[in-house]
Design a protein around this motif. Structure first.
Motif, PDB file in Angstrom:
ATOM      1  N   TYR A  92       0.802  -1.220   0.000  1.00  0.00           N
ATOM      2  CA  TYR A  92       0.000   0.000   0.000  1.00  0.00           C
ATOM      3  C   TYR A  92       0.841   1.278   0.000  1.00  0.00           C
ATOM      4  O   TYR A  92       0.286   2.373   0.011  1.00  0.00           O
ATOM      5  CB  TYR A  92      -0.945   0.011   1.202  1.00  0.00           C
ATOM      6  CG  TYR A  92      -1.938  -1.123   1.224  1.00  0.00           C
ATOM      7  CD1 TYR A  92      -2.491  -1.631   0.048  1.00  0.00           C
ATOM      8  CD2 TYR A  92      -2.325  -1.706   2.438  1.00  0.00           C
ATOM      9  CE1 TYR A  92      -3.406  -2.681   0.085  1.00  0.00           C
ATOM     10  CE2 TYR A  92      -3.239  -2.748   2.480  1.00  0.00           C
ATOM     11  CZ  TYR A  92      -3.763  -3.235   1.294  1.00  0.00           C
ATOM     12  OH  TYR A  92      -4.666  -4.283   1.337  1.00  0.00           O
ATOM     13  N   GLY A  93       2.162   1.148   0.037  1.00  0.00           N
ATOM     14  CA  GLY A  93       3.011   2.328  -0.103  1.00  0.00           C
ATOM     15  C   GLY A  93       3.810   2.749   1.102  1.00  0.00           C
ATOM     16  O   GLY A  93       4.427   3.820   1.093  1.00  0.00           O
ATOM     17  N   ALA A  94       3.839   1.945   2.153  1.00  0.00           N
ATOM     18  CA  ALA A  94       4.631   2.302   3.336  1.00  0.00           C
ATOM     19  C   ALA A  94       6.122   2.299   3.016  1.00  0.00           C
ATOM     20  O   ALA A  94       6.597   1.455   2.244  1.00  0.00           O
ATOM     21  CB  ALA A  94       4.345   1.324   4.478  1.00  0.00           C
ATOM     22  N   THR A  95       6.837   3.239   3.629  1.00  0.00           N
ATOM     23  CA  THR A  95       8.299   3.276   3.481  1.00  0.00           C
ATOM     24  C   THR A  95       9.001   2.888   4.779  1.00  0.00           C
ATOM     25  O   THR A  95      10.210   2.703   4.804  1.00  0.00           O
ATOM     26  CB  THR A  95       8.769   4.677   3.049  1.00  0.00           C
ATOM     27  OG1 THR A  95       8.405   5.634   4.055  1.00  0.00           O
ATOM     28  CG2 THR A  95       8.152   5.075   1.715  1.00  0.00           C
ATOM     29  N   TYR A  96       8.246   2.791   5.877  1.00  0.00           N
ATOM     30  CA  TYR A  96       8.763   2.246   7.133  1.00  0.00           C
ATOM     31  C   TYR A  96       7.594   1.697   7.933  1.00  0.00           C
ATOM     32  O   TYR A  96       6.422   2.014   7.656  1.00  0.00           O
ATOM     33  CB  TYR A  96       9.535   3.302   7.945  1.00  0.00           C
ATOM     34  CG  TYR A  96       8.662   4.326   8.634  1.00  0.00           C
ATOM     35  CD1 TYR A  96       8.177   4.109   9.923  1.00  0.00           C
ATOM     36  CD2 TYR A  96       8.329   5.521   8.008  1.00  0.00           C
ATOM     37  CE1 TYR A  96       7.377   5.044  10.556  1.00  0.00           C
ATOM     38  CE2 TYR A  96       7.530   6.463   8.632  1.00  0.00           C
ATOM     39  CZ  TYR A  96       7.050   6.216   9.908  1.00  0.00           C
ATOM     40  OH  TYR A  96       6.243   7.144  10.534  1.00  0.00           O
ATOM     41  N   LEU A  97       7.895   0.861   8.920  1.00  0.00           N
ATOM     42  CA  LEU A  97       6.869   0.215   9.730  1.00  0.00           C
ATOM     43  C   LEU A  97       7.140   0.422  11.213  1.00  0.00           C
ATOM     44  O   LEU A  97       8.294   0.465  11.638  1.00  0.00           O
ATOM     45  CB  LEU A  97       6.844  -1.293   9.459  1.00  0.00           C
ATOM     46  CG  LEU A  97       6.712  -1.744   8.001  1.00  0.00           C
ATOM     47  CD1 LEU A  97       6.939  -3.245   7.897  1.00  0.00           C
ATOM     48  CD2 LEU A  97       5.349  -1.357   7.442  1.00  0.00           C
ATOM     49  N   THR A  98       6.067   0.544  11.989  1.00  0.00           N
ATOM     50  CA  THR A  98       6.191   0.420  13.436  1.00  0.00           C
ATOM     51  C   THR A  98       5.520  -0.890  13.819  1.00  0.00           C
ATOM     52  O   THR A  98       4.419  -1.195  13.336  1.00  0.00           O
ATOM     53  CB  THR A  98       5.548   1.593  14.191  1.00  0.00           C
ATOM     54  OG1 THR A  98       4.147   1.674  13.873  1.00  0.00           O
ATOM     55  CG2 THR A  98       6.223   2.909  13.822  1.00  0.00           C
TER      56      THR A  98
END
Length: 204
Positions: free
Chosen positions: A112-118
């Motif tokens: 979906y386009g995330a560039t980082y995750l928590t």
């Protein structure tokens, strides 16, 4: 490189310092330490959230949940829950974060386009009372399915932050610590020490 991120919660801040204390001032104080701030006040309406962005008055802040308010204010960084990210056009933002709780969700967030995750919650935290923590194995599981930077969240303290770095986390997200502490700079220094002792290069 290990990064320290503040995730806000104005209710915790006001419970600690009183309703007359300056929440926007606390956010600016943390930003002045070179710490990324995710302004996670998603219970507000879009207009209320935009007014809060204006009160903070610093475009370095990462907006949360309200892409239209973020665009209007001029934020270049946005953080979204997974279900909202799946139905939002976030292509114009330089940085897009997403909160995930499993490796399967991490794969979707990337799609979906995330560039980082928590990822969390990692340790026991009052914010998730009664829910068992997922532990640092969650970080390892997510890193098996994505190359995106993964930041640990949930019950993070200077005492356990090193465990998340050892698991491969790109950094940690801290909420209660920064909302309750008397001196954000002092707390940041404690995390810097942990990062150094774990052979990680801090960016703050």
């Amino acid at each position: 490189m290990c990064e320290l991120i503040c995730v806000t919660n104005r209710k915790i801040f006001y419970d600690t310092f009183g309703i007359t204390a300056s929440f926007a001032g606390r956010v600016r104080e943390i930003l002045s330490e070179g710490i990324r701030v995710i302004l996670r006040e998603k219970d507000l309406s879009e207009d209320e959230y935009y007014r809060l962005l204006c009160e903070v008055g610093d475009r370095r802040v990462t907006a949360h949940s309200f892409p239209d308010a973020a665009r209007r204010f001029g934020c270049t960084s946005l953080h979204m829950p997974l279900n909202a990210l799946s139905s939002s056009d976030v292509s114009e933002f330089e940085t897009v974060g997403c909160s995930v709780h499993s490796a399967e969700q991490a794969v979707l967030a990337y799609k979906y386009g995330a560039t980082y995750l928590t990822a969390g919650h990692i340790f026991v935290t009052d914010c998730k009372k009664g829910l068992a923590p997922r532990g640092t194995e969650l970080i390892k599981d997510i890193l098996c399915v994505t190359s995106l930077p993964v930041y640990a969240i949930g019950g993070i303290t200077p005492q356990n932050a090193g465990m998340t770095a050892e698991a491969g986390a790109a950094g940690v997200c801290v909420m209660s610590g920064f909302m309750k502490c008397a001196d954000p700079a002092e707390l940041a220094d404690k995390f810097r020490t942990v990062f150094r002792n774990n052979g990680q290069k801090s960016n703050i």
